[in-house]
Design a protein around this motif. Structure first.
Motif, PDB file in Angstrom:
ATOM      1  N   VAL A 152       0.826  -1.206   0.000  1.00 48.81           N
ATOM      2  CA  VAL A 152       0.000   0.000   0.000  1.00 48.81           C
ATOM      3  C   VAL A 152       0.861   1.256   0.000  1.00 48.81           C
ATOM      4  CG1 VAL A 152      -1.676   1.310   1.394  1.00 48.81           C
ATOM      5  CG2 VAL A 152      -1.993  -1.143   1.032  1.00 48.81           C
ATOM      6  N   TYR A 153       2.072   1.163   0.519  1.00 51.02           N
ATOM      7  CA  TYR A 153       2.964   2.327   0.542  1.00 51.02           C
ATOM      8  C   TYR A 153       3.278   2.842  -0.859  1.00 51.02           C
ATOM      9  CZ  TYR A 153       6.996  -0.423  -0.973  1.00 51.02           C
ATOM     10  OH  TYR A 153       7.867  -1.188  -1.709  1.00 51.02           O
ATOM     11  N   LEU A 154       3.084   2.002  -1.885  1.00 44.67           N
ATOM     12  CA  LEU A 154       3.344   2.425  -3.263  1.00 44.67           C
ATOM     13  C   LEU A 154       2.251   3.335  -3.814  1.00 44.67           C
ATOM     14  CD1 LEU A 154       4.494  -1.008  -4.742  1.00 44.67           C
ATOM     15  CD2 LEU A 154       5.958   0.945  -4.161  1.00 44.67           C
ATOM     16  N   LEU A 155       1.132   3.400  -3.112  1.00 39.22           N
ATOM     17  CA  LEU A 155      -0.022   4.163  -3.596  1.00 39.22           C
ATOM     18  C   LEU A 155      -0.031   5.572  -3.033  1.00 39.22           C
ATOM     19  CD1 LEU A 155      -2.742   1.400  -3.011  1.00 39.22           C
ATOM     20  CD2 LEU A 155      -1.579   1.934  -5.174  1.00 39.22           C
ATOM     21  N   THR A 156      -0.546   6.487  -3.822  1.00 38.21           N
ATOM     22  CA  THR A 156      -0.863   7.826  -3.343  1.00 38.21           C
ATOM     23  C   THR A 156      -2.322   8.095  -3.666  1.00 38.21           C
ATOM     24  OG1 THR A 156      -0.123   8.793  -5.436  1.00 38.21           O
ATOM     25  CG2 THR A 156       1.487   8.697  -3.639  1.00 38.21           C
ATOM     26  N   PRO A 157      -2.962   9.025  -2.960  1.00 39.74           N
ATOM     27  CA  PRO A 157      -4.378   9.276  -3.220  1.00 39.74           C
ATOM     28  C   PRO A 157      -4.640   9.585  -4.691  1.00 39.74           C
ATOM     29  CG  PRO A 157      -3.748  10.329  -1.168  1.00 39.74           C
ATOM     30  CD  PRO A 157      -2.481   9.814  -1.796  1.00 39.74           C
ATOM     31  N   GLY A 158      -5.489   8.761  -5.323  1.00 36.75           N
ATOM     32  CA  GLY A 158      -5.858   8.982  -6.706  1.00 36.75           C
ATOM     33  C   GLY A 158      -4.910   8.399  -7.734  1.00 36.75           C
ATOM     34  N   SER A 159      -3.823   7.747  -7.301  1.00 32.47           N
ATOM     35  CA  SER A 159      -2.855   7.220  -8.269  1.00 32.47           C
ATOM     36  C   SER A 159      -3.380   5.999  -9.005  1.00 32.47           C
ATOM     37  CB  SER A 159      -1.539   6.865  -7.570  1.00 32.47           C
ATOM     38  OG  SER A 159      -1.723   5.819  -6.622  1.00 32.47           O
ATOM     39  N   LEU A 160      -4.342   5.302  -8.408  1.00 33.50           N
ATOM     40  CA  LEU A 160      -4.892   4.089  -8.985  1.00 33.50           C
ATOM     41  C   LEU A 160      -6.359   3.994  -8.577  1.00 33.50           C
ATOM     42  CD1 LEU A 160      -3.836   1.474 -10.527  1.00 33.50           C
ATOM     43  CD2 LEU A 160      -3.689   0.406  -8.259  1.00 33.50           C
ATOM     44  N   ALA A 161      -7.240   3.727  -9.537  1.00 34.82           N
ATOM     45  CA  ALA A 161      -8.657   3.509  -9.219  1.00 34.82           C
ATOM     46  C   ALA A 161      -8.802   2.088  -8.688  1.00 34.82           C
ATOM     47  CB  ALA A 161      -9.515   3.714 -10.462  1.00 34.82           C
ATOM     48  N   ILE A 162      -9.355   1.938  -7.487  1.00 41.16           N
ATOM     49  CA  ILE A 162      -9.331   0.656  -6.778  1.00 41.16           C
ATOM     50  C   ILE A 162     -10.738   0.232  -6.375  1.00 41.16           C
ATOM     51  CG2 ILE A 162      -8.540  -0.527  -4.689  1.00 41.16           C
ATOM     52  CD1 ILE A 162      -6.122   1.381  -4.700  1.00 41.16           C
ATOM     53  N   THR A 163     -11.071  -1.023  -6.674  1.00 40.96           N
ATOM     54  CA  THR A 163     -12.313  -1.623  -6.189  1.00 40.96           C
ATOM     55  C   THR A 163     -12.027  -3.062  -5.787  1.00 40.96           C
ATOM     56  OG1 THR A 163     -14.636  -2.107  -6.701  1.00 40.96           O
ATOM     57  CG2 THR A 163     -13.055  -2.351  -8.507  1.00 40.96           C
TER      58      THR A 163
END
Length: 278
Positions: free
Chosen positions: A203-214
């Motif tokens: 999860v540390y690889l993610l930033t807000p809005g960097s990937l659409a997630i469901t």
């Protein structure tokens, strides 16, 4: 205040139309230079497919002990979804238990390279696709749910949206199951491989809005606890996502019900102007 969307759905209706569909199903024989072998993939083309257009692509991964034909055989309604949303669906073969890793203990297993690079390049070269991350999504069930998040989190330059259905999003509670020790080494001897290669620790690889997630998981599923934990960790990191729970277990009945909602989510990602008009 950032708005999150995490819903609990108790009763659902399939998002299908009464229209007759005529999607084309290809079986592509691709070559992996990384593994020096041919690998099959199902490619579902919408009825209106034309080489003069550009189509978004959803990569749909199978689970442990499955193969490239699982989805089209057990949920043939994915053809309807290809037609309904005018997109291409690709179902690669992830072997019996690859977990979609480039294995750190067995160099013969390089399915991260295959799916995220070799297969994507093949599909873009042979079909009329939108050739950037804004036109690519990836999802899957169980092992494939883990694989979809693993690949998308690590390759955000390739995939713009990611999903998971009943995914093994934290493998660490299951050190003796599903050939994981063959891909990563035993947890006792190689704990660092398990810690570095479990979705929840990426999860540390993610930033807000960097990937659409469901992602979603049935409340009777043995992976329900790890999915709930991932949801909570994404909240802690302020990462927007959709998290859906509904009654159900680790079954094809559950996944057949889940896939229309995942495809709808991806369609809204591919066509944000349409989403905003709803």
């Amino acid at each position: 205040m950032r708005k999150y969307c995490f819903t609990t759905i108790i009763t659902v209706a399939l998002l299908c139309t009464a229209q007759a569909f005529a999607a084309t199903v290809d079986t592509a024989l691709t070559y992996s230079a990384a593994m020096k072998k041919n690998i099959k993939a199902v490619v579902v083309l919408p009825d209106k497919y034309s080489k003069q257009s550009m189509y978004p692509v959803v990569y749909l991964l199978h689970g442990y002990s499955g193969n490239y034909a699982d989805w089209i055989t057990k949920v043939p309604a994915i053809k309807n979804l290809s037609d309904q949303y005018n997109l291409i669906i690709v179902c690669p073969d992830g072997n019996f238990g690859s977990w979609y890793y480039d294995s750190p203990v067995d160099s013969a297993w390089r399915y991260e390279t295959y799916v995220s690079k070799e297969l994507v390049n093949y599909i873009d070269e042979h079909y009329a696709t939108q050739k950037d991350r804004k036109g690519r999504a990836i999802t899957g069930l169980s092992m494939g749910g883990h694989g979809a998040f693993y690949l998308a989190f690590r390759h955000q330059d390739v995939f713009g949206a990611a999903g998971s259905m009943s995914g093994g999003v934290d493998i660490r509670p299951f050190p003796l199951n599903w050939d994981l020790s063959k891909r990563l080494g035993s947890y006792k001897d190689h704990p660092e491989n398990w810690e570095k290669n479990t979705d929840i620790n990426l999860v540390y690889l993610l930033t807000p809005g960097s990937l659409a997630i469901t992602f979603d998981c049935g409340t009777e599923d043995f992976f329900y606890g790890v999915n709930k934990a991932l949801h909570e960790k994404l909240l802690e990191r302020n990462i927007p996502h959709d998290f859906t729970t509904r009654p159900g277990g680790h079954t094809w009945e559950y996944w057949a019900n889940s896939i229309p909602y995942q495809i709808l989510f991806f369609n809204n990602y591919f066509h944000p102007a349409v989403k905003n008009k709803q």
